[in-house]
Design a protein around this motif. Sequence first.
Motif, PDB file in Angstrom:
ATOM      1  N   SER A  79      -0.332  15.769  -1.427  1.00  0.00           N
ATOM      2  CA  SER A  79      -1.359  14.756  -1.643  1.00  0.00           C
ATOM      3  C   SER A  79      -1.638  13.936  -0.376  1.00  0.00           C
ATOM      4  O   SER A  79      -2.472  13.035  -0.404  1.00  0.00           O
ATOM      5  N   GLY A  80      -0.943  14.251   0.720  1.00  0.00           N
ATOM      6  CA  GLY A  80      -1.226  13.606   1.998  1.00  0.00           C
ATOM      7  C   GLY A  80      -0.434  12.352   2.298  1.00  0.00           C
ATOM      8  O   GLY A  80      -0.694  11.686   3.308  1.00  0.00           O
ATOM      9  N   GLU A  81       0.540  12.021   1.480  1.00  0.00           N
ATOM     10  CA  GLU A  81       1.363  10.830   1.754  1.00  0.00           C
ATOM     11  C   GLU A  81       2.229  11.081   2.986  1.00  0.00           C
ATOM     12  O   GLU A  81       2.699  12.190   3.211  1.00  0.00           O
ATOM     13  N   GLU A  82       2.425  10.033   3.770  1.00  0.00           N
ATOM     14  CA  GLU A  82       3.263  10.143   4.962  1.00  0.00           C
ATOM     15  C   GLU A  82       4.525   9.311   4.871  1.00  0.00           C
ATOM     16  O   GLU A  82       5.562   9.695   5.400  1.00  0.00           O
TER      17      GLU A  82
ATOM     18  N   LYS B 240      13.318  16.550  -4.127  1.00  0.00           N
ATOM     19  CA  LYS B 240      12.676  17.569  -3.283  1.00  0.00           C
ATOM     20  C   LYS B 240      11.336  18.006  -3.869  1.00  0.00           C
ATOM     21  O   LYS B 240      10.361  18.169  -3.136  1.00  0.00           O
ATOM     22  N   ASN B 241      11.284  18.197  -5.181  1.00  0.00           N
ATOM     23  CA  ASN B 241      10.026  18.582  -5.820  1.00  0.00           C
ATOM     24  C   ASN B 241       8.980  17.478  -5.709  1.00  0.00           C
ATOM     25  O   ASN B 241       7.803  17.745  -5.477  1.00  0.00           O
ATOM     26  N   MET B 242       9.406  16.223  -5.846  1.00  0.00           N
ATOM     27  CA  MET B 242       8.471  15.103  -5.727  1.00  0.00           C
ATOM     28  C   MET B 242       7.970  14.978  -4.294  1.00  0.00           C
ATOM     29  O   MET B 242       6.779  14.708  -4.079  1.00  0.00           O
ATOM     30  N   VAL B 243       8.839  15.176  -3.334  1.00  0.00           N
ATOM     31  CA  VAL B 243       8.422  15.117  -1.927  1.00  0.00           C
ATOM     32  C   VAL B 243       7.361  16.172  -1.646  1.00  0.00           C
ATOM     33  O   VAL B 243       6.351  15.890  -0.983  1.00  0.00           O
ATOM     34  N   LEU B 244       7.541  17.375  -2.161  1.00  0.00           N
ATOM     35  CA  LEU B 244       6.527  18.429  -1.983  1.00  0.00           C
ATOM     36  C   LEU B 244       5.199  18.008  -2.601  1.00  0.00           C
ATOM     37  O   LEU B 244       4.138  18.221  -2.019  1.00  0.00           O
ATOM     38  N   THR B 245       5.252  17.416  -3.783  1.00  0.00           N
ATOM     39  CA  THR B 245       4.043  16.925  -4.446  1.00  0.00           C
ATOM     40  C   THR B 245       3.352  15.869  -3.585  1.00  0.00           C
ATOM     41  O   THR B 245       2.128  15.912  -3.396  1.00  0.00           O
TER      42      THR B 245
ATOM     43  N   ASP C 279       0.809  -1.223   0.000  1.00  0.00           N
ATOM     44  CA  ASP C 279       0.000   0.000   0.000  1.00  0.00           C
ATOM     45  C   ASP C 279       0.841   1.273   0.000  1.00  0.00           C
ATOM     46  O   ASP C 279       0.304   2.371   0.113  1.00  0.00           O
ATOM     47  N   PHE C 280       2.149   1.126  -0.117  1.00  0.00           N
ATOM     48  CA  PHE C 280       3.039   2.283  -0.118  1.00  0.00           C
ATOM     49  C   PHE C 280       3.167   2.867  -1.519  1.00  0.00           C
ATOM     50  O   PHE C 280       3.037   2.160  -2.516  1.00  0.00           O
TER      51      PHE C 280
END
Length: 184
Positions: A135-138, A126-131, A102-103
Motif C-alpha cells: 500500500s506504499g507505507e514507509e 511479516k504478513n502485515m508488513v507485506l500488506t 499521520d503515521f
Amino acid sequence: MTLHNNIYIRRPTISDSEELNDFFKIVIVDTFSKEGLSHLHEEIKSEIESKKNYLKSDLESNGENRYFLIAIDESKDCIIGSIKYGPSSSLINACTNGELKDFVEIGTVFVLPEYQRQGIGTKLLKNMVLTLKRSGEEKICLDSGYSNAQKVWKKKFGIPQYVLRNYWGNGTDHMIWIVNINDL
C-alpha cells in the motif's frame, strides 16, 4: 497463506466477529494477569471494547479504517492470533505531541496463550508488513505499556524512540517505536 502445520493468515469476515470478540477477551484477560494487573477490571473491560470497536470499524469499512489479519489453526478451526493497522492512536498522538498523527500504527498483536512463543506473532507481523509495503507505507509506529510485549518489540525493533517513564504507575513505562518498514 500457509505458515506451518495447518496455520494460515487471512482477513476476518463478519462471521468471525463473535469468535474474535471472545478471542480478545481471552488474550486481554491473560495479558493483564501476566502483567500483574488482574485487579484493573474497568481497564480490562475498556481494552476489550476498544478491540471490538476496531474490528467493527474494519468490517464496516472493508479494511479502509482499520485492517485486521488473523491467524487460524486449521486443524482446530479456531482463531489463534490477530494483528491490525490503522491511524495512530490518541495515546500515541498525545504522548508525542502529535508528531506521529499521520503515521499508521500496528497494534492488537495478540496470540492465544497456548500458541505464544511459537512464531505466530512474528508471522502475523511479516504478513502485515507485506500488506503495508504494497500500500506504499514507509514508516509505521507501534506502542506498548505491557512489559512482556516491550521485551519482544525491543528485540525486534531496538530501543524505542519514546519512553514515557512511570506512565502507568511507578516502574511501569509506556514505549513507542517508529519503524522504517523497508528495514523489516
